[in-house]
Scaffold this motif. Structure first.
Motif, PDB file in Angstrom:
ATOM      1  N   VAL A 183     -31.097 -14.206  58.936  1.00 62.38           N
ATOM      2  CA  VAL A 183     -31.862 -15.074  59.144  1.00 62.38           C
ATOM      3  C   VAL A 183     -31.009 -16.688  59.112  1.00 62.38           C
ATOM      4  CG1 VAL A 183     -33.302 -16.488  60.048  1.00 62.38           C
ATOM      5  CG2 VAL A 183     -34.041 -14.629  60.484  1.00 62.38           C
ATOM      6  N   LEU A 184     -30.303 -17.061  59.627  1.00 59.57           N
ATOM      7  CA  LEU A 184     -28.803 -17.945  59.190  1.00 59.57           C
ATOM      8  C   LEU A 184     -29.385 -19.203  59.521  1.00 59.57           C
ATOM      9  CD1 LEU A 184     -25.579 -16.414  60.511  1.00 59.57           C
ATOM     10  CD2 LEU A 184     -26.959 -15.960  58.861  1.00 59.57           C
ATOM     11  N   ASN A 185     -29.513 -19.834  59.112  1.00 60.40           N
ATOM     12  CA  ASN A 185     -30.254 -21.700  59.237  1.00 60.40           C
ATOM     13  C   ASN A 185     -28.764 -22.713  58.656  1.00 60.40           C
ATOM     14  OD1 ASN A 185     -31.062 -24.144  59.450  1.00 60.40           O
ATOM     15  ND2 ASN A 185     -32.563 -23.969  57.777  1.00 60.40           N
ATOM     16  N   PRO A 186     -28.640 -22.593  59.790  1.00 58.36           N
ATOM     17  CA  PRO A 186     -27.062 -23.864  59.653  1.00 58.36           C
ATOM     18  C   PRO A 186     -27.400 -25.031  58.918  1.00 58.36           C
ATOM     19  CG  PRO A 186     -28.048 -23.539  62.025  1.00 58.36           C
ATOM     20  CD  PRO A 186     -28.987 -22.710  61.408  1.00 58.36           C
ATOM     21  N   ASN A 187     -28.663 -25.372  59.256  1.00 63.15           N
ATOM     22  CA  ASN A 187     -28.979 -26.831  57.636  1.00 63.15           C
ATOM     23  C   ASN A 187     -28.960 -26.386  56.634  1.00 63.15           C
ATOM     24  OD1 ASN A 187     -31.763 -26.592  57.728  1.00 63.15           O
ATOM     25  ND2 ASN A 187     -32.026 -27.063  59.871  1.00 63.15           N
ATOM     26  N   THR A 188     -29.257 -27.096  56.290  1.00 63.73           N
ATOM     27  CA  THR A 188     -29.781 -27.229  54.093  1.00 63.73           C
ATOM     28  C   THR A 188     -30.861 -26.677  53.924  1.00 63.73           C
ATOM     29  OG1 THR A 188     -29.539 -29.567  53.603  1.00 63.73           O
ATOM     30  CG2 THR A 188     -27.239 -27.941  53.776  1.00 63.73           C
ATOM     31  N   SER A 189     -32.049 -26.975  54.711  1.00 66.69           N
ATOM     32  CA  SER A 189     -33.387 -27.069  54.377  1.00 66.69           C
ATOM     33  C   SER A 189     -33.641 -25.853  53.952  1.00 66.69           C
ATOM     34  CB  SER A 189     -34.133 -27.415  55.309  1.00 66.69           C
ATOM     35  OG  SER A 189     -35.529 -27.393  54.987  1.00 66.69           O
ATOM     36  N   GLN A 190     -34.326 -25.376  52.580  1.00 67.37           N
ATOM     37  CA  GLN A 190     -34.486 -24.519  52.239  1.00 67.37           C
ATOM     38  C   GLN A 190     -36.205 -24.538  52.383  1.00 67.37           C
ATOM     39  OE1 GLN A 190     -32.864 -22.300  50.240  1.00 67.37           O
ATOM     40  NE2 GLN A 190     -34.735 -20.763  51.377  1.00 67.37           N
ATOM     41  N   PRO A 191     -37.090 -25.551  52.785  1.00 65.29           N
ATOM     42  CA  PRO A 191     -38.508 -25.039  53.482  1.00 65.29           C
ATOM     43  C   PRO A 191     -38.598 -24.439  54.367  1.00 65.29           C
ATOM     44  CG  PRO A 191     -38.171 -27.347  52.264  1.00 65.29           C
ATOM     45  CD  PRO A 191     -36.802 -26.846  52.501  1.00 65.29           C
ATOM     46  N   MET A 192     -36.537 -24.882  55.587  1.00 62.59           N
ATOM     47  CA  MET A 192     -37.330 -24.414  56.944  1.00 62.59           C
ATOM     48  C   MET A 192     -36.598 -22.548  57.175  1.00 62.59           C
ATOM     49  SD  MET A 192     -35.404 -26.194  60.270  1.00 62.59           S
ATOM     50  CE  MET A 192     -36.608 -27.021  60.550  1.00 62.59           C
ATOM     51  N   ALA A 229     -32.399 -13.893  54.797  1.00 60.94           N
ATOM     52  CA  ALA A 229     -32.416 -15.718  55.229  1.00 60.94           C
ATOM     53  C   ALA A 229     -31.329 -16.259  54.604  1.00 60.94           C
ATOM     54  CB  ALA A 229     -33.731 -16.320  55.553  1.00 60.94           C
ATOM     55  N   SER A 230     -30.742 -16.617  55.272  1.00 63.17           N
ATOM     56  CA  SER A 230     -29.429 -18.121  54.178  1.00 63.17           C
ATOM     57  C   SER A 230     -29.844 -19.116  55.078  1.00 63.17           C
ATOM     58  CB  SER A 230     -27.986 -17.116  54.232  1.00 63.17           C
ATOM     59  OG  SER A 230     -27.455 -16.939  55.277  1.00 63.17           O
ATOM     60  N   ILE A 271     -29.322 -16.206  64.593  1.00 62.74           N
ATOM     61  CA  ILE A 271     -29.214 -18.022  64.500  1.00 62.74           C
ATOM     62  C   ILE A 271     -30.624 -18.950  65.343  1.00 62.74           C
ATOM     63  CG2 ILE A 271     -27.700 -20.159  65.139  1.00 62.74           C
ATOM     64  CD1 ILE A 271     -25.283 -18.398  65.435  1.00 62.74           C
ATOM     65  N   ALA A 272     -30.774 -19.372  63.815  1.00 63.18           N
ATOM     66  CA  ALA A 272     -32.021 -20.417  63.902  1.00 63.18           C
ATOM     67  C   ALA A 272     -32.159 -21.645  64.134  1.00 63.18           C
ATOM     68  CB  ALA A 272     -33.169 -19.478  62.599  1.00 63.18           C
ATOM     69  N   CYS A 273     -30.961 -21.840  65.121  1.00 65.38           N
ATOM     70  CA  CYS A 273     -31.221 -23.610  65.339  1.00 65.38           C
ATOM     71  C   CYS A 273     -31.117 -23.146  66.429  1.00 65.38           C
ATOM     72  CB  CYS A 273     -29.776 -24.151  64.624  1.00 65.38           C
ATOM     73  SG  CYS A 273     -29.433 -25.715  64.613  1.00 65.38           S
TER      74      CYS A 273
END
Lengths: 240, 240, 240, 240, 240, 240
Positions: F6-15, F35-36, F75-77
């Motif tokens: 799961v790719l998180n485009p933002n930098t939030s570790q909690p998200m 996830a990254s 893509i998790a956004c």
């Protein structure tokens, strides 16, 4: 007696006679079909400039028709020239041959083709197709024949229409054919026999559509777009 | 004599009588209007499950109609249940009340509204609106009335339809109203008087549309989608 | 254990076995795949008349499935015959092979093609393409092969599909291919190897889609269109 | 020197002066802006009947413009009355205020609204919106003000436009506003200040669009739709 | 003095010089045209990966442009890479060469074609065509030429574009041609002479469009989608 | 073992943790979910500028994933930032949470609504809705909550989402709800209980969609749009 008048936006008396005959061939027993045409121009409707004159001619014909107590009108020109103004001015319903042909085709075929002429008028057909939202079900094709050739007998046009129709059946998934010009009624039965699919003449389609609206007791809505044009001039006031 | 048969997908005899009367009121002098209905189910068409039974009923009615030599058919149910199968099986043209009502509305108004019932059937209307491509010109609304209430007299339905129509005229830019259910013919004249815009009953619209196709000498194309279903079973073979 | 049942609207046991195998090949470890088919008709779904019988068969199969406690359903017929009624009647999710194939294709290609059979069924695919709104991203093509030929081994069909697919890749900008008929699973690997693009079998696509909905804990919304059909008859009540 | 002529389809000299001023305010240093108007009718363009006279007036003005060696034209009437005929007849480019305003809005906002007047003319705007395909990005609204009121000073119109615009910003997701009538230039700066979003006057938008086409060295294509209307009459030949 | 800056998302200085020249050739007397390009990557924009780098490069160029007081921007890459971010960051208007070319084409032709390169970038053009809603009026074609070949002189590309354009004129009903790549200005006059229809270079079209917005006194709306990105990082903060 | 990242485009570790948990909750037994997230920016994706950084972050994450042998990506956004480039670079399938959520919704509801946040991001959702062609079946709404508020616990967001959803059910004909932001998984069960309709979290939907493509043995087509970007730089080459 109900009177349906066929309005020919151009000045050709032979074409006016032809479209009147096409309408009479399908009209109800109780309907009297009359016909009129434009007086000065256009000779035929092949350009947007012609449509300006044609729309003026249609409006003048409607004004005369209203004075004559006509019950409903057919616009006998592919592209339905002048139809919005006619709807405002006429008390009874007005149906264009293009919209009526497209509607009939949609009742007998999943996909169909319109074959108009000459090629530069494709945009006029596109306009009606888009107004009705039928772009997903039809293609618009054209044969390179002048309207004048039609009047002098449909002979040369027949081969062109038949060939274009065969291409549409083979490559567009078309299952019916709309003839995209007034005055082509003479081609209908030969094309039907040859192609084996419904071939639609818009003048006939519009005639029964107007009769159908009259039978339903409805006419153009006056609630907005086509409200009576009370402040607008008449063609007589403007052009004498 | 030409026979147009009105097919009621549900089993209600009162509704069958009502739609036959609505068709007769607009038919040509030379047309004989007959009517039939489904035999076992559905009581009314308010769900997709009902449509399964309704389509089977329509198909069975067409098979009987073909044996009787019927010339053309009207499907008297909003959503035009079973129409594709009917088109394949019938030699003559078949017109649904929904498609015909939408086409009539498009000839008398720039924008219009369809008021169907009950709300869960909106998707059935959407299906026809999209097949015709008319989504840019109409809204689909619903009143929360059961079809059964209609049969027992349109009284309670009248107020609901009138109110919903007024909302559509005020907020959707609607200039005409399509009644989205068979059996509402009784509401038409009161709604027209009250709203001052065209109010369209699809059974009447479909009746004149079938007559119009017959007058034009055309029927469903056999070129592809609606070719004769030669290998398909009949309802008698399947259900006895 | 989760049970996903594959519903074959036609009566062919070989095809039922084939679609069950296609579903099992992609199912999760914890999923039991079962399959059923229609009992009397249709032999295959190639006409709208066949769809009437097929929809009735699907509904009957769902009623049986609900009694059996099935968790979710796949409709294994291109055109997704009977899906709306199945959604109303089933507690769990129902996915059609057509809609699922189109959705999978949209995730792996900008444009793609659907190759269905026989040509007259193009309208059934068009119906699903339009319901999903994917007309701008796919073309619908057909090969002139009868469904019966598929059952007797995909041999003759392979060449027809491969050729049509190559035409689509070359002229439509297609980047993936959807096989537009159940029972074509046997063609998938050879076509993938030969064409070098994703080739999608809708039964596989629908199976993972149903599992995915179950994993998400969602099923058909009961808020309107697909609310429980409480007043509607069952197939047993109507046809015994 | 380059001459751009602003064509006013109606007969109002004050409005002609106003649109000429609006064009001059945005024109390039090297551009001479001239203006003309119709001679007999319409007083304003509020109906389809008015559009018939307006289109004839535009065509006559283009014929005069061509004799005068005009380089490009702006049609200063919402709905772009007569534009197709003008494109055929003019050697240089022709841009309508409606299409230009919509294009400018699409460059500065994701969604926007058009506020036209009076309400019955919404269909004229819809026609241009659909021709450009921008229906997914704009709403079309109207205020119930007569065009005549605009001429006598925009005072009463201002409040109506501001209120309708605020509703569009709040409920349509609109991010910019197109003023849907010629002669409203006087409202622009007050509305911009009050609303805080781009407010677009189509006459200004069309003026820079014509100049832009001239700078690019392009004019209307003669390849089909807008080929020279060689066989068509002139307004002088028809109406003297 | 007004400064319009042409932003080249790729790193090619020859292409940057070419697009600056194309812009200067059409700019108003009072406009100063400047140009910038990306610094590290991409060498050209032929993939979605290139677009990621190109968008970053455009954003960095806008940040520099804002520091320099630039009045408006042109994005000189087909596909309008990075335009949404540029619109947020720039005080003045931003116009992409793709959207501007499509808008100019729509003002001079009923239907037109876009010829882009290489074929895999068709999806980028489709994205802009759909955002503007012009799919009903244009086709998107491609020639199999690498962007690098363009830089080294348009010679080999000329024949490919001319042939593809002729096919579009003959089979798509296209009446004008949009060149779907920056740096093709050198082809314009030869193609116009050879094809006899308008041939549009998007850099020129976008330059006059930006000037036109500036002349109208409007810039990107801050009301929603393109509001100032106050919480967002700058490229300098992220990449130094 | 199959790895879905799961790719998180933002930098939030909690998200990032939250979306990983959401994916794990629906994944197949044999799937390992990793996830990254992005490293420098953006803090959240609320503007088009954020999307530039987010797309670069997604691309860098895919490059790392490919080195790690990841099988498929989510893509998790909301807006599916960077998806085209990810598809080019990844050997395995890539699914965006927006497209997957819309597809799931289309399988369980006739019409549905997307509720995104903050309002300025509606255009990002519109982009995906249009790419899939689902505009006729969904509305896009927004609540005025900042993404940062979500991270600190969904409490304040819950009421806003519930209210907006109720409005959509009552006025849009929506029958299901898509949550238009990553990190809202915590709201799902409460909203389902309260609203009584399917509530869809795109991360869950995309996870099962990727697994489904893997089970079908298909990945992104290399035939055109998403062919390997052989000449394109890597993020490491460009930004170190």
């Amino acid at each position: 007696m109900t009177e349906v008048r066929v309005l020919n936006p151009n000045t050709s008396q032979p074409m006016t006679d032809a479209v009147a005959a096409a309408a009479r061939a399908v009209a109800r027993p109780g309907t009297t079909v009359t016909a009129s045409c434009s007086t000065t121009a256009p000779a035929s409707v092949e350009t947007a400039v012609d449509e300006v004159f044609g729309a003026a001619g249609v409006l003048a014909q409607v004004e005369r028709g209203e004075a004559d107590g006509v019950d409903g009108y057919v616009i006998a020109c592919f592209g339905d020239t002048g139809i919005d103004a006619a709807r405002e001015r006429a008390a009874g319903p007005v149906v264009g041959m293009t919209e009526a042909a497209l509607q009939s085709a949609a009742l007998v075929a999943h996909r169909f083709t319109v074959i108009t002429m000459p090629p530069r008028t494709i945009a006029m057909t596109d306009r009606v197709v888009r107004a009705l939202g039928l772009g997903h079900r039809c293609t618009v094709r054209a044969v390179d024949v002048a309207v004048a050739d039609i009047e002098s007998g449909a002979g040369p046009a027949y081969a062109a229409f038949a060939e274009e129709a065969r291409t549409a059946l083979a490559t567009d998934g078309a299952e019916a054919v709309v003839l995209g010009c007034a005055g082509l009624t003479g081609l209908v039965s030969a094309l039907r026999a040859s192609l084996g699919v419904p071939v639609i003449d818009g003048v006939a389609a519009a005639t029964v559509a107007v009769e159908g609206l009259l039978a339903q007791g409805i006419t153009t809505s006056r609630a907005g777009t086509f409200a009576e044009p009370v402040g607008s001039a008449t063609t007589r006031e403007v052009w004498g």
